[in-house]
Motif scaffolding. Structure first.
Motif, PDB file in Angstrom:
ATOM      1  N   PHE A   3       0.839  -1.193   0.000  1.00  0.00           N
ATOM      2  CA  PHE A   3       0.000   0.000   0.000  1.00  0.00           C
ATOM      3  C   PHE A   3       0.875   1.245   0.000  1.00  0.00           C
ATOM      4  CE2 PHE A   3      -2.344  -3.247   2.323  1.00  0.00           C
ATOM      5  CZ  PHE A   3      -3.614  -3.167   1.786  1.00  0.00           C
ATOM      6  N   THR A   4       0.471   2.255  -0.769  1.00  0.00           N
ATOM      7  CA  THR A   4       1.094   3.559  -0.648  1.00  0.00           C
ATOM      8  C   THR A   4       0.566   4.206   0.632  1.00  0.00           C
ATOM      9  OG1 THR A   4      -0.689   4.689  -1.817  1.00  0.00           O
ATOM     10  CG2 THR A   4       1.159   3.848  -3.158  1.00  0.00           C
ATOM     11  N   LYS A   5       1.141   5.333   1.013  1.00  0.00           N
ATOM     12  CA  LYS A   5       0.680   6.053   2.200  1.00  0.00           C
ATOM     13  C   LYS A   5      -0.789   6.459   2.045  1.00  0.00           C
ATOM     14  CE  LYS A   5       2.015   9.836   5.253  1.00  0.00           C
ATOM     15  NZ  LYS A   5       3.008  10.911   5.483  1.00  0.00           N
ATOM     16  N   GLU A   6      -1.169   6.924   0.872  1.00  0.00           N
ATOM     17  CA  GLU A   6      -2.555   7.340   0.629  1.00  0.00           C
ATOM     18  C   GLU A   6      -3.510   6.153   0.714  1.00  0.00           C
ATOM     19  OE1 GLU A   6       0.058   8.176  -1.456  1.00  0.00           O
ATOM     20  OE2 GLU A   6       0.267  10.149  -0.526  1.00  0.00           O
ATOM     21  N   GLU A   7      -3.110   5.006   0.155  1.00  0.00           N
ATOM     22  CA  GLU A   7      -3.943   3.803   0.235  1.00  0.00           C
ATOM     23  C   GLU A   7      -4.083   3.343   1.679  1.00  0.00           C
ATOM     24  OE1 GLU A   7      -2.948   1.806  -4.115  1.00  0.00           O
ATOM     25  OE2 GLU A   7      -1.582   1.451  -2.434  1.00  0.00           O
ATOM     26  N   MET A   8      -3.010   3.437   2.429  1.00  0.00           N
ATOM     27  CA  MET A   8      -3.033   3.021   3.837  1.00  0.00           C
ATOM     28  C   MET A   8      -3.980   3.907   4.641  1.00  0.00           C
ATOM     29  SD  MET A   8      -1.698   0.502   5.230  1.00  0.00           S
ATOM     30  CE  MET A   8      -1.161  -0.188   6.758  1.00  0.00           C
ATOM     31  N   LYS A   9      -4.003   5.202   4.348  1.00  0.00           N
ATOM     32  CA  LYS A   9      -4.929   6.110   5.031  1.00  0.00           C
ATOM     33  C   LYS A   9      -6.383   5.730   4.742  1.00  0.00           C
ATOM     34  CE  LYS A   9      -1.955  10.190   5.250  1.00  0.00           C
ATOM     35  NZ  LYS A   9      -1.748  11.570   4.754  1.00  0.00           N
ATOM     36  N   LYS A  10      -6.688   5.391   3.481  1.00  0.00           N
ATOM     37  CA  LYS A  10      -8.052   4.959   3.128  1.00  0.00           C
ATOM     38  C   LYS A  10      -8.417   3.678   3.860  1.00  0.00           C
ATOM     39  CE  LYS A  10      -8.465   7.012  -1.453  1.00  0.00           C
ATOM     40  NZ  LYS A  10      -8.679   6.756  -2.892  1.00  0.00           N
ATOM     41  N   LEU A  11      -7.477   2.735   3.919  1.00  0.00           N
ATOM     42  CA  LEU A  11      -7.720   1.480   4.628  1.00  0.00           C
ATOM     43  C   LEU A  11      -7.949   1.744   6.106  1.00  0.00           C
ATOM     44  CD1 LEU A  11      -7.856  -1.603   4.675  1.00  0.00           C
ATOM     45  CD2 LEU A  11      -5.365  -1.625   4.921  1.00  0.00           C
ATOM     46  N   ARG A  12      -7.116   2.586   6.718  1.00  0.00           N
ATOM     47  CA  ARG A  12      -7.275   2.950   8.128  1.00  0.00           C
ATOM     48  C   ARG A  12      -8.662   3.542   8.380  1.00  0.00           C
ATOM     49  NH1 ARG A  12      -4.388   8.166   9.462  1.00  0.00           N
ATOM     50  NH2 ARG A  12      -6.163   8.827   8.250  1.00  0.00           N
ATOM     51  N   ASP A  13      -9.085   4.470   7.537  1.00  0.00           N
ATOM     52  CA  ASP A  13     -10.388   5.116   7.707  1.00  0.00           C
ATOM     53  C   ASP A  13     -11.518   4.104   7.593  1.00  0.00           C
ATOM     54  OD1 ASP A  13      -9.005   7.476   8.023  1.00  0.00           O
ATOM     55  OD2 ASP A  13      -9.466   8.222   5.995  1.00  0.00           O
ATOM     56  N   ALA A  14     -11.407   3.183   6.630  1.00  0.00           N
ATOM     57  CA  ALA A  14     -12.444   2.160   6.459  1.00  0.00           C
ATOM     58  C   ALA A  14     -12.489   1.228   7.671  1.00  0.00           C
ATOM     59  CB  ALA A  14     -12.189   1.359   5.174  1.00  0.00           C
ATOM     60  N   LEU A  15     -11.323   0.842   8.199  1.00  0.00           N
ATOM     61  CA  LEU A  15     -11.285  -0.033   9.370  1.00  0.00           C
ATOM     62  C   LEU A  15     -11.838   0.673  10.603  1.00  0.00           C
ATOM     63  CD1 LEU A  15      -7.806  -1.723   8.871  1.00  0.00           C
ATOM     64  CD2 LEU A  15     -10.059  -2.794   8.607  1.00  0.00           C
ATOM     65  N   ASN A  16     -11.567   1.967  10.724  1.00  0.00           N
ATOM     66  CA  ASN A  16     -12.094   2.729  11.865  1.00  0.00           C
ATOM     67  C   ASN A  16     -13.615   2.805  11.843  1.00  0.00           C
ATOM     68  OD1 ASN A  16      -9.677   3.285  13.168  1.00  0.00           O
ATOM     69  ND2 ASN A  16      -9.350   5.185  12.052  1.00  0.00           N
ATOM     70  N   ASP A  17     -14.207   2.714  10.648  1.00  0.00           N
ATOM     71  CA  ASP A  17     -15.667   2.765  10.528  1.00  0.00           C
ATOM     72  C   ASP A  17     -16.347   1.424  10.826  1.00  0.00           C
ATOM     73  OD1 ASP A  17     -15.600   5.438   9.896  1.00  0.00           O
ATOM     74  OD2 ASP A  17     -15.704   5.119   7.719  1.00  0.00           O
ATOM     75  N   LEU A  18     -15.567   0.347  10.873  1.00  0.00           N
ATOM     76  CA  LEU A  18     -16.137  -0.975  11.143  1.00  0.00           C
ATOM     77  C   LEU A  18     -16.412  -1.144  12.626  1.00  0.00           C
ATOM     78  CD1 LEU A  18     -13.952  -3.321   8.911  1.00  0.00           C
ATOM     79  CD2 LEU A  18     -16.290  -2.556   8.485  1.00  0.00           C
ATOM     80  N   ASP A  19     -17.457  -1.901  12.931  1.00  0.00           N
ATOM     81  CA  ASP A  19     -17.803  -2.185  14.326  1.00  0.00           C
ATOM     82  C   ASP A  19     -17.376  -3.615  14.643  1.00  0.00           C
ATOM     83  OD1 ASP A  19     -18.855  -1.980  16.871  1.00  0.00           O
ATOM     84  OD2 ASP A  19     -20.894  -2.481  16.220  1.00  0.00           O
ATOM     85  N   PHE A  20     -16.212  -3.760  15.263  1.00  0.00           N
ATOM     86  CA  PHE A  20     -15.686  -5.094  15.597  1.00  0.00           C
ATOM     87  C   PHE A  20     -16.288  -5.597  16.882  1.00  0.00           C
ATOM     88  CE2 PHE A  20     -12.205  -3.502  12.876  1.00  0.00           C
ATOM     89  CZ  PHE A  20     -12.117  -4.552  11.987  1.00  0.00           C
TER      90      PHE A  20
END
Length: 73
Positions: A56-73
Motif C-alpha cells: 500500500f502507498t501512504k494514501e492507500e493506507m490512510k483509506k484502509l485505516r479510515d475504512a477499518l475505523n468505521d467498522l464495528d468489531f
C-alpha cells in the motif's frame, strides 16, 4: 527470473505467528530500491523467505485505516 531486492526499513507490527515460526507482519518495505511501501505478508523467522502479500502507498493506507475505523468489531 530477475533477483528480487527488498529491505525492511521499518518493522511495524507482528499480526500473528504460525506454529512453524512464520509471522504475518505489517512493515515498511523498499522493493528493488524503490520508495518504501506499507506491506502485509508472511515472513520466515529469518526474513529470508516470504509469502505472497499486498503493498500500500501512504494514501492507500490512510483509506484502509479510515475504512477499518468505521467498522464495528
Amino acid at each position: 527470473m530477475a533477483e528480487l531486492k527488498y529491505e525492511i526499513t521499518q518493522e511495524i507490527i507482528v499480526i500473528s505467528e504460525s506454529s512453524q515460526g512464520w509471522t504475518k507482519e505489517l512493515n515498511l518495505v523498499s522493493w528493488n530500491e524503490r520508495e518504501p511501501k506499507y506491506d502485509i505478508r508472511e515472513w520466515s523467522p529469518e526474513h529470508d523467505k516470504m509469502g505472497k502479500g499486498i503493498t500500500f502507498t501512504k494514501e492507500e493506507m490512510k483509506k484502509l485505516r479510515d475504512a477499518l475505523n468505521d467498522l464495528d468489531f
